[in-house]
Design an enzyme around this catalytic site. Structure first.
Site, PDB file in Angstrom:
ATOM      1  N   GLY A   1      52.158  32.411 -44.173  1.00 48.85           N
ATOM      2  CA  GLY A   1      52.971  33.186 -43.225  1.00 48.85           C
ATOM      3  C   GLY A   1      54.472  32.977 -43.312  1.00 48.85           C
TER       4      GLY A   1
ATOM      5  N   TYR B   1      51.265  28.579 -24.720  1.00 45.93           N
ATOM      6  CA  TYR B   1      51.968  28.860 -25.983  1.00 45.93           C
ATOM      7  C   TYR B   1      53.413  29.268 -25.692  1.00 45.93           C
ATOM      8  CZ  TYR B   1      53.464  31.025 -30.310  1.00 45.93           C
ATOM      9  OH  TYR B   1      54.190  31.350 -31.433  1.00 45.93           O
TER      10      TYR B   1
ATOM     11  N   LYS C   1      57.177  27.562 -26.793  1.00 40.88           N
ATOM     12  CA  LYS C   1      58.272  28.238 -27.493  1.00 40.88           C
ATOM     13  C   LYS C   1      59.543  28.274 -26.632  1.00 40.88           C
ATOM     14  CE  LYS C   1      56.282  28.724 -31.395  1.00 40.88           C
ATOM     15  NZ  LYS C   1      56.820  28.093 -32.616  1.00 40.88           N
TER      16      LYS C   1
ATOM     17  N   GLY D   1      59.013  38.305 -33.245  1.00 38.05           N
ATOM     18  CA  GLY D   1      57.948  38.969 -32.486  1.00 38.05           C
ATOM     19  C   GLY D   1      56.698  38.981 -33.349  1.00 38.05           C
TER      20      GLY D   1
ATOM     21  N   THR E   1      50.390  37.231 -40.075  1.00 40.45           N
ATOM     22  CA  THR E   1      50.172  35.989 -40.836  1.00 40.45           C
ATOM     23  C   THR E   1      48.765  35.515 -40.460  1.00 40.45           C
ATOM     24  OG1 THR E   1      50.923  34.600 -39.012  1.00 40.45           O
ATOM     25  CG2 THR E   1      52.635  35.388 -40.515  1.00 40.45           C
TER      26      THR E   1
HETATM   27  P1  NDP Z   1      50.248  30.588 -40.045  1.00 37.19           P
HETATM   28  O1  NDP Z   1      48.988  30.147 -39.383  1.00 37.19           O
HETATM   29  O2  NDP Z   1      50.173  31.683 -41.042  1.00 37.19           O
HETATM   30  O3  NDP Z   1      50.970  29.332 -40.722  1.00 37.19           O
HETATM   31  C1  NDP Z   1      51.071  28.084 -40.065  1.00 37.19           C
HETATM   32  C2  NDP Z   1      51.502  27.015 -41.058  1.00 37.19           C
HETATM   33  O4  NDP Z   1      51.678  25.787 -40.339  1.00 37.19           O
HETATM   34  C3  NDP Z   1      50.467  26.752 -42.137  1.00 37.19           C
HETATM   35  O5  NDP Z   1      51.135  26.432 -43.344  1.00 37.19           O
HETATM   36  C4  NDP Z   1      49.704  25.530 -41.612  1.00 37.19           C
HETATM   37  O6  NDP Z   1      49.143  24.827 -42.723  1.00 37.19           O
HETATM   38  C5  NDP Z   1      50.853  24.765 -40.914  1.00 37.19           C
HETATM   39  N1  NDP Z   1      50.412  23.892 -39.828  1.00 37.19           N
HETATM   40  C6  NDP Z   1      49.739  24.248 -38.720  1.00 37.19           C
HETATM   41  N2  NDP Z   1      49.502  23.168 -37.965  1.00 37.19           N
HETATM   42  C7  NDP Z   1      50.047  22.103 -38.611  1.00 37.19           C
HETATM   43  C8  NDP Z   1      50.122  20.715 -38.342  1.00 37.19           C
HETATM   44  N3  NDP Z   1      49.580  20.194 -37.245  1.00 37.19           N
HETATM   45  N4  NDP Z   1      50.758  19.907 -39.224  1.00 37.19           N
HETATM   46  C9  NDP Z   1      51.300  20.427 -40.340  1.00 37.19           C
HETATM   47  N5  NDP Z   1      51.289  21.726 -40.641  1.00 37.19           N
HETATM   48  C10 NDP Z   1      50.650  22.550 -39.803  1.00 37.19           C
HETATM   49  O7  NDP Z   1      51.208  30.995 -38.851  1.00 37.19           O
HETATM   50  P2  NDP Z   1      52.693  31.620 -38.815  1.00 37.19           P
HETATM   51  O8  NDP Z   1      53.321  31.631 -40.138  1.00 37.19           O
HETATM   52  O9  NDP Z   1      52.594  32.885 -38.065  1.00 37.19           O
HETATM   53  O10 NDP Z   1      53.393  30.581 -37.851  1.00 37.19           O
HETATM   54  C11 NDP Z   1      54.486  29.783 -38.220  1.00 37.19           C
HETATM   55  C12 NDP Z   1      55.359  29.556 -36.999  1.00 37.19           C
HETATM   56  O11 NDP Z   1      55.862  30.801 -36.552  1.00 37.19           O
HETATM   57  C13 NDP Z   1      54.657  28.931 -35.800  1.00 37.19           C
HETATM   58  O12 NDP Z   1      55.516  27.983 -35.220  1.00 37.19           O
HETATM   59  C14 NDP Z   1      54.438  30.112 -34.871  1.00 37.19           C
HETATM   60  O13 NDP Z   1      54.349  29.719 -33.526  1.00 37.19           O
HETATM   61  C15 NDP Z   1      55.682  30.907 -35.157  1.00 37.19           C
HETATM   62  N6  NDP Z   1      55.656  32.331 -34.802  1.00 37.19           N
HETATM   63  C16 NDP Z   1      54.696  33.157 -35.325  1.00 37.19           C
HETATM   64  C17 NDP Z   1      54.710  34.501 -34.995  1.00 37.19           C
HETATM   65  C18 NDP Z   1      53.672  35.470 -35.475  1.00 37.19           C
HETATM   66  O14 NDP Z   1      53.540  36.552 -34.889  1.00 37.19           O
HETATM   67  N7  NDP Z   1      52.944  35.169 -36.534  1.00 37.19           N
HETATM   68  C19 NDP Z   1      55.765  35.054 -34.132  1.00 37.19           C
HETATM   69  C20 NDP Z   1      56.696  34.092 -33.632  1.00 37.19           C
HETATM   70  C21 NDP Z   1      56.642  32.785 -33.985  1.00 37.19           C
HETATM   71  P3  NDP Z   1      47.905  23.789 -42.562  1.00 37.19           P
HETATM   72  O15 NDP Z   1      46.922  24.448 -41.647  1.00 37.19           O
HETATM   73  O16 NDP Z   1      47.406  23.546 -43.952  1.00 37.19           O
HETATM   74  O17 NDP Z   1      48.514  22.552 -41.985  1.00 37.19           O
HETATM   75  C1  8X3 Z   2      54.047  34.783 -31.760  1.00 36.10           C
HETATM   76  C2  8X3 Z   2      54.397  36.104 -31.189  1.00 36.10           C
HETATM   77  O1  8X3 Z   2      54.015  37.588 -29.195  1.00 36.10           O
HETATM   78  O2  8X3 Z   2      52.072  36.933 -30.504  1.00 36.10           O
HETATM   79  O3  8X3 Z   2      54.913  33.810 -31.293  1.00 36.10           O
HETATM   80  O4  8X3 Z   2      53.154  35.344 -29.065  1.00 36.10           O
HETATM   81  S1  8X3 Z   2      53.362  36.499 -29.930  1.00 36.10           S
END
Ligand code: NDP
Ligand code: 8X3
Length: 250
Positions: free
Chosen positions: A11, A150, A154, A181, A185
């Site tokens: 992601g 959650y 944030k 937003g 992923t």
């Molecule tokens: P994904 O699930 O696609 O990726 C998450 C990544 O974090 C993976 O590489 C995972 O690898 C790693 N991870 C999760 N938990 C741990 C842990 N305890 N220790 C080390 N690594 C960890 O999610 P996203 O890319 O969407 O999320 C990334 C960030 O973006 C998060 O903080 C999320 O809250 C934020 N976000 C996401 C949004 C969305 O809509 N997707 C919107 C706004 C914010 P592994 O499991 O191998 O450790």
């Molecule tokens: C991830 C975006 O709106 O799904 O932070 O919580 S939302």
């Protein structure tokens, strides 16, 4: 230039890793799954980057300290720290939420981010140079149904980011909160404990952002001239207005 990105195997973290690799950075990439890290390393090397992988869980403070403490000397001068590792679990009303889900979100999104900050930023302060980019969320702006915990994590990321910016204001270190937003992923699959069908519906009728879109924003913030601090960026899909108002094509 060296960037350390937590949660880089999927992601947003992966989007950032690829963008920074293409932009000439060498990368320290972290996550829990070693096999995925090795795959990512090969991809980033194809893009011309030198890559160091670190396998640890950001919730495990001792393992995190050991991993960061063991970074070889030639990788120690980290220019950019992207605190991205994070997750949501569940969408139940707060009065029915799972203690385990709450702990996982709080321990990863807040405490893991703080641990990494505590371990990496002292070196930046010593060198009077560096950039911390925290991945917050539009979810931190206001609570939505079933997302209270959650969203609170944030909101905490925003406050912790603002606090760090105050604490390093006398230095040349820059501190950024990127608040995406909807980004397609593994996020929703993780939130719904692997229920891919339910996860897919989150993006019904709207073209969501991608990890690459957020990588572009992070790279822009890191590439701004040294006197320019991109403090906070809210990045939404064009048909999303805020955390809850989303126009979906039927
Ligand atoms: P994904 O699930 O696609 O990726 C998450 C990544 O974090 C993976 O590489 C995972 O690898 C790693 N991870 C999760 N938990 C741990 C842990 N305890 N220790 C080390 N690594 C960890 O999610 P996203 O890319 O969407 O999320 C990334 C960030 O973006 C998060 O903080 C999320 O809250 C934020 N976000 C996401 C949004 C969305 O809509 N997707 C919107 C706004 C914010 P592994 O499991 O191998 O450790
Ligand atoms: C991830 C975006 O709106 O799904 O932070 O919580 S939302």
């Amino acid at each position: 230039m060296i960037a350390l990105i937590t949660g880089a195997t999927s992601g947003i973290g992966m989007g950032c890793a690829k963008r920074f690799a293409r932009g000439g950075y060498d990368l320290i990439v972290t996550a829990r799954n070693e096999r995925k890290l090795e795959q990512l390393k090969a991809e980033l090397e194809q893009l011309g980057a030198k890559v160091l992988t670190l396998t640890f869980d950001v919730r495990d403070r001792e393992a995190t300290a050991r991993a960061v403490g063991d970074i070889p000397a030639e990788w120690r001068n980290i220019d950019v720290l992207i605190n991205n590792a994070g997750l949501a679990r569940g969408l139940e009303p707060e009065y029915e939420g799972s203690y385990r889900d709450w702990d996982e979100m709080i321990d990863t999104n807040i405490k893991g981010l703080l641990t990494m900050t505590r371990l990496v930023v002292p070196g930046m302060v010593e060198r009077n140079r560096g950039h911390v980019i925290n991945i917050g969320s539009v979810a931190g702006d206001a609570a939505y149904a079933g997302g209270g915990v959650y969203c609170a994590t944030k909101a905490a990321v925003k406050t912790i980011t603002d606090g760090l910016r105050i604490d390093v204001a006398q230095t040349c270190i820059r501190v950024t909160d990127i608040k995406p937003g909807l980004v397609e992923t593994n996020f929703s699959k993780v939130r719904f404990h692997g229920d891919a069908e339910r996860a897919g519906h989150v993006y019904d009728g709207i073209r969501p952002l991608t990890g690459d879109d957020i990588g572009d924003v992070a790279f822009y913030a890191a590439s701004a001239p040294g006197h320019v601090q991109i403090a906070e960026v809210l990045v939404l899909a064009t048909h999303q207005a805020n955390g809850t108002v989303i126009h979906r094509e039927k």
